[in-house]
Every structure is written in C-alpha cells, then in structure tokens.
Scaffold this active site. Structure first.
Site, PDB file in Angstrom:
ATOM      1  N   LYS A   9       0.840  -1.203   0.000  1.00 20.16           N
ATOM      2  CA  LYS A   9       0.000   0.000   0.000  1.00 20.16           C
ATOM      3  C   LYS A   9       0.881   1.261   0.000  1.00 20.16           C
ATOM      4  O   LYS A   9       2.099   1.181   0.198  1.00 20.16           O
ATOM      5  CB  LYS A   9      -0.928  -0.037   1.220  1.00 20.16           C
ATOM      6  CG  LYS A   9      -1.938  -1.198   1.187  1.00 20.16           C
ATOM      7  CD  LYS A   9      -2.857  -1.153   2.401  1.00 20.16           C
ATOM      8  CE  LYS A   9      -3.838  -2.306   2.401  1.00 20.16           C
ATOM      9  NZ  LYS A   9      -4.769  -2.231   3.574  1.00 20.16           N
ATOM     10  N   TYR A  49     -12.268  -2.486  -3.266  1.00 18.01           N
ATOM     11  CA  TYR A  49     -12.811  -2.555  -1.906  1.00 18.01           C
ATOM     12  C   TYR A  49     -14.335  -2.544  -1.879  1.00 18.01           C
ATOM     13  O   TYR A  49     -14.931  -2.166  -0.864  1.00 18.01           O
ATOM     14  CB  TYR A  49     -12.253  -1.405  -1.069  1.00 18.01           C
ATOM     15  CG  TYR A  49     -10.836  -1.642  -0.566  1.00 18.01           C
ATOM     16  CD1 TYR A  49     -10.511  -2.787   0.169  1.00 18.01           C
ATOM     17  CD2 TYR A  49      -9.825  -0.718  -0.801  1.00 18.01           C
ATOM     18  CE1 TYR A  49      -9.221  -3.000   0.641  1.00 18.01           C
ATOM     19  CE2 TYR A  49      -8.527  -0.924  -0.330  1.00 18.01           C
ATOM     20  CZ  TYR A  49      -8.238  -2.071   0.389  1.00 18.01           C
ATOM     21  OH  TYR A  49      -6.953  -2.285   0.864  1.00 18.01           O
ATOM     22  N   PHE A  57     -15.550   3.508   7.270  1.00 16.39           N
ATOM     23  CA  PHE A  57     -14.191   3.907   6.890  1.00 16.39           C
ATOM     24  C   PHE A  57     -13.945   3.833   5.385  1.00 16.39           C
ATOM     25  O   PHE A  57     -12.815   4.063   4.937  1.00 16.39           O
ATOM     26  CB  PHE A  57     -13.163   3.049   7.638  1.00 16.39           C
ATOM     27  CG  PHE A  57     -13.315   1.559   7.435  1.00 16.39           C
ATOM     28  CD1 PHE A  57     -12.800   0.933   6.305  1.00 16.39           C
ATOM     29  CD2 PHE A  57     -13.985   0.784   8.380  1.00 16.39           C
ATOM     30  CE1 PHE A  57     -12.941  -0.433   6.114  1.00 16.39           C
ATOM     31  CE2 PHE A  57     -14.131  -0.596   8.193  1.00 16.39           C
ATOM     32  CZ  PHE A  57     -13.607  -1.194   7.061  1.00 16.39           C
ATOM     33  N   ARG A  85      -1.607 -14.554   3.728  1.00 19.17           N
ATOM     34  CA  ARG A  85      -2.398 -13.895   4.784  1.00 19.17           C
ATOM     35  C   ARG A  85      -1.736 -14.091   6.143  1.00 19.17           C
ATOM     36  O   ARG A  85      -1.682 -13.172   6.951  1.00 19.17           O
ATOM     37  CB  ARG A  85      -3.840 -14.451   4.819  1.00 19.17           C
ATOM     38  CG  ARG A  85      -4.702 -14.097   3.625  1.00 19.17           C
ATOM     39  CD  ARG A  85      -5.182 -12.664   3.601  1.00 19.17           C
ATOM     40  NE  ARG A  85      -5.981 -12.278   4.745  1.00 19.17           N
ATOM     41  CZ  ARG A  85      -6.651 -11.123   4.825  1.00 19.17           C
ATOM     42  NH1 ARG A  85      -6.631 -10.255   3.807  1.00 19.17           N
ATOM     43  NH2 ARG A  85      -7.322 -10.814   5.899  1.00 19.17           N
ATOM     44  N   THR A  91      -5.409  -7.939  10.402  1.00 19.83           N
ATOM     45  CA  THR A  91      -5.747  -6.656   9.777  1.00 19.83           C
ATOM     46  C   THR A  91      -5.311  -5.479  10.648  1.00 19.83           C
ATOM     47  O   THR A  91      -4.714  -4.519  10.156  1.00 19.83           O
ATOM     48  CB  THR A  91      -7.269  -6.574   9.534  1.00 19.83           C
ATOM     49  OG1 THR A  91      -7.648  -7.672   8.709  1.00 19.83           O
ATOM     50  CG2 THR A  91      -7.659  -5.270   8.887  1.00 19.83           C
ATOM     51  N   ARG A 102       2.610  -6.980   9.140  1.00 22.75           N
ATOM     52  CA  ARG A 102       1.901  -5.919   9.876  1.00 22.75           C
ATOM     53  C   ARG A 102       2.384  -5.828  11.317  1.00 22.75           C
ATOM     54  O   ARG A 102       2.493  -4.733  11.887  1.00 22.75           O
ATOM     55  CB  ARG A 102       0.394  -6.153   9.801  1.00 22.75           C
ATOM     56  CG  ARG A 102      -0.175  -5.843   8.409  1.00 22.75           C
ATOM     57  CD  ARG A 102      -1.528  -6.474   8.221  1.00 22.75           C
ATOM     58  NE  ARG A 102      -2.234  -5.971   7.036  1.00 22.75           N
ATOM     59  CZ  ARG A 102      -3.358  -6.501   6.569  1.00 22.75           C
ATOM     60  NH1 ARG A 102      -3.921  -7.545   7.187  1.00 22.75           N
ATOM     61  NH2 ARG A 102      -3.954  -6.001   5.506  1.00 22.75           N
ATOM     62  N   ASN A 112      -1.807  -0.153   7.170  1.00 27.20           N
ATOM     63  CA  ASN A 112      -1.316  -1.482   7.570  1.00 27.20           C
ATOM     64  C   ASN A 112      -0.484  -2.152   6.479  1.00 27.20           C
ATOM     65  O   ASN A 112      -0.411  -3.370   6.395  1.00 27.20           O
ATOM     66  CB  ASN A 112      -2.464  -2.363   8.074  1.00 27.20           C
ATOM     67  CG  ASN A 112      -3.523  -2.618   7.023  1.00 27.20           C
ATOM     68  OD1 ASN A 112      -3.379  -2.215   5.866  1.00 27.20           O
ATOM     69  ND2 ASN A 112      -4.582  -3.299   7.412  1.00 27.20           N
ATOM     70  N   HIS A 115      -1.886  -5.382   1.306  1.00 28.81           N
ATOM     71  CA  HIS A 115      -3.150  -6.058   1.026  1.00 28.81           C
ATOM     72  C   HIS A 115      -2.852  -7.452   0.497  1.00 28.81           C
ATOM     73  O   HIS A 115      -1.907  -7.639  -0.252  1.00 28.81           O
ATOM     74  CB  HIS A 115      -3.956  -5.300  -0.045  1.00 28.81           C
ATOM     75  CG  HIS A 115      -5.112  -6.125  -0.546  1.00 28.81           C
ATOM     76  ND1 HIS A 115      -6.312  -6.183   0.110  1.00 28.81           N
ATOM     77  CD2 HIS A 115      -5.208  -6.995  -1.595  1.00 28.81           C
ATOM     78  CE1 HIS A 115      -7.117  -7.037  -0.534  1.00 28.81           C
ATOM     79  NE2 HIS A 115      -6.464  -7.537  -1.567  1.00 28.81           N
ATOM     80  N   GLU A 126      -9.473 -10.328  -7.871  1.00 29.35           N
ATOM     81  CA  GLU A 126      -8.506  -9.223  -7.744  1.00 29.35           C
ATOM     82  C   GLU A 126      -7.395  -9.313  -8.792  1.00 29.35           C
ATOM     83  O   GLU A 126      -6.985  -8.289  -9.330  1.00 29.35           O
ATOM     84  CB  GLU A 126      -7.942  -9.209  -6.314  1.00 29.35           C
ATOM     85  CG  GLU A 126      -9.024  -8.791  -5.313  1.00 29.35           C
ATOM     86  CD  GLU A 126      -8.651  -8.988  -3.846  1.00 29.35           C
ATOM     87  OE1 GLU A 126      -7.498  -9.382  -3.554  1.00 29.35           O
ATOM     88  OE2 GLU A 126      -9.532  -8.756  -2.990  1.00 29.35           O
TER      89      GLU A 126
HETATM   90  P1  DAT Z   1      -7.615  -7.027   5.245  1.00 31.77           P
HETATM   91  O1  DAT Z   1      -6.841  -5.885   4.620  1.00 31.77           O
HETATM   92  O2  DAT Z   1      -6.832  -7.708   6.331  1.00 31.77           O
HETATM   93  O3  DAT Z   1      -8.165  -7.993   4.231  1.00 31.77           O
HETATM   94  P2  DAT Z   1     -10.348  -6.009   5.538  1.00 31.77           P
HETATM   95  O4  DAT Z   1     -10.627  -6.594   4.190  1.00 31.77           O
HETATM   96  O5  DAT Z   1     -11.272  -6.334   6.645  1.00 31.77           O
HETATM   97  O6  DAT Z   1      -8.864  -6.375   6.011  1.00 31.77           O
HETATM   98  O7  DAT Z   1     -10.301  -4.416   5.420  1.00 31.77           O
HETATM   99  C1  DAT Z   1      -9.671  -3.808   4.306  1.00 31.77           C
HETATM  100  C2  DAT Z   1      -8.890  -2.633   4.798  1.00 31.77           C
HETATM  101  O8  DAT Z   1      -9.775  -1.660   5.341  1.00 31.77           O
HETATM  102  C3  DAT Z   1      -7.906  -2.940   5.926  1.00 31.77           C
HETATM  103  O9  DAT Z   1      -6.669  -3.418   5.447  1.00 31.77           O
HETATM  104  C4  DAT Z   1      -7.763  -1.599   6.577  1.00 31.77           C
HETATM  105  C5  DAT Z   1      -9.142  -0.990   6.429  1.00 31.77           C
HETATM  106  N1  DAT Z   1      -9.950  -1.214   7.638  1.00 31.77           N
HETATM  107  C6  DAT Z   1     -10.509  -2.390   8.044  1.00 31.77           C
HETATM  108  N2  DAT Z   1     -11.169  -2.238   9.189  1.00 31.77           N
HETATM  109  C7  DAT Z   1     -11.022  -0.944   9.539  1.00 31.77           C
HETATM  110  C8  DAT Z   1     -11.460  -0.133  10.623  1.00 31.77           C
HETATM  111  N3  DAT Z   1     -12.209  -0.663  11.613  1.00 31.77           N
HETATM  112  N4  DAT Z   1     -11.103   1.170  10.632  1.00 31.77           N
HETATM  113  C9  DAT Z   1     -10.366   1.705   9.648  1.00 31.77           C
HETATM  114  N5  DAT Z   1      -9.921   1.019   8.586  1.00 31.77           N
HETATM  115  C10 DAT Z   1     -10.240  -0.287   8.547  1.00 31.77           C
HETATM  116 MG    MG Z   2      -9.680  -7.873   2.859  1.00 27.11          MG
END
Ligand code: DAT
Ligand code: MG
Length: 147
Positions: A9, A49, A57, A85, A91, A102, A112, A115, A126
C-alpha cells in the site's frame, strides 16, 4: 498452481518496504509472476474494496489507497493465498504477531502496509481486476523442485 494478489500500500512504498516485503515472499519459496508500481484511480479503488462500501471507513480507505503509488503483485505457489495472509498478520497491526509484516512494520489499522486476497474467489477477482492476462507470466524456476 495457486496464485494470489498482494499489494504494498502507499504507506509501504513511502516507507521503503517494497524490497523487504518482496524478499519475505521470495525467501518463503513463492514465485513472483506479475508486478507493477502504479497509482490507483478512485474507480479501481472502489471496485477493489467494493465489499466494504457500506462501512464507515470506506471513504478514508479509498482516499488512502489512491494517495500515492502502490506496488501491485501476483505471487504463485503452494497454498499461497492462506500463507500470504498469515505472513501479513492480522488486519489491525495491534493484534498482529511479531514476525508478520503488519506486526513488524505497522501500528494503525488505517495504514497497515499490505493487502492480500483472502480466498480463492477474491484472488481470482482481484488478479483479473489489477492485471491483464499478458502481465501475469508463466515461467519455470529450477529451484521449484526443492520447495
Ligand atoms: P484485510 O486488509 O486484512 O483484508 P479487511 O478486508 O477487513 O482487512 O479491510 C480492508 C482494509 O480496510 C484494511 O486493510 C484496513 C481498512 N480497515 C478495516 N477495518 C477498519 C477499521 N475498523 N477502521 C479503519 N480502517 C479499517
Ligand atoms: Mg480484505
């Protein structure tokens, strides 16, 4: 052979972590089959996303991922989707174990570092979203017989 989509990222690119991250997956034994440094349009970010579009968010997430170059990659190997992963860590970096990307390099869920696709279905979706067919290469590595 299983493939996954991984992306350093904008925070990881800015913090000079591209080499570190590529190195971890290389040393694990995975094969890089596609890679590009690119800026992300809002359209691509929103598609990527899409599963989060109702989350509070979402706007910040799209702002962040479009804020600077990302390093998009396709990696191949045994069980690469789930193993990548686990190498990434949870996350929220506050919950991510030391030794994970991370856990070692990030402190906030908003930034973080990396991805990674979370299932075979999301990996397929993707990879197709981020890469054209001719950007994903098939090539042999003699070391593969030892992995
Ligand atoms: P991951 O990136 O581990 O697949 P995710 O798909 O649940 O996680 O979320 C995508 C991204 O969104 C994550 O890398 C960071 C952001 N994100 C997730 N939960 C969040 C939150 N509670 N507040 C802010 N950003 C968040
Ligand atoms: Mg995800």
């Amino acid at each position: 052979m299983e493939k996954t989509f991984l992306m350093v990222k904008p925070d990881g690119v800015q913090r000079n972590l591209v080499g570190e991250i590529v190195s971890r997956f290389e040393k694990k034994g995975y094969q890089l089959v596609g890679a590009k440094l690119m800026t992300v349009s809002r359209e691509l970010a929103e598609k990527h996303y899409a599963e989060h579009k109702e989350r509070p968010f979402f706007g910040e997430l799209v702002d962040f991922i479009t804020s600077g170059p990302v390093f998009a990659m396709v990696w191949q190997g045994n069980n690469v989707i789930a193993n990548a992963r686990s190498m990434m860590g949870k996350t929220n970096p506050a919950d991510a174990a030391s030794g994970t990307i991370r856990g070692d390099f990030a402190t906030s869920v908003g930034m973080n570092i990396i991805h990674g696709s979370d299932s075979p279905e999301s990996a397929e979706r993707e990879i197709a979203l981020w890469f054209s067919n001719d950007e994903v290469l098939a090539y042999d590595k003699t070391i593969q017989a030892w992995i």
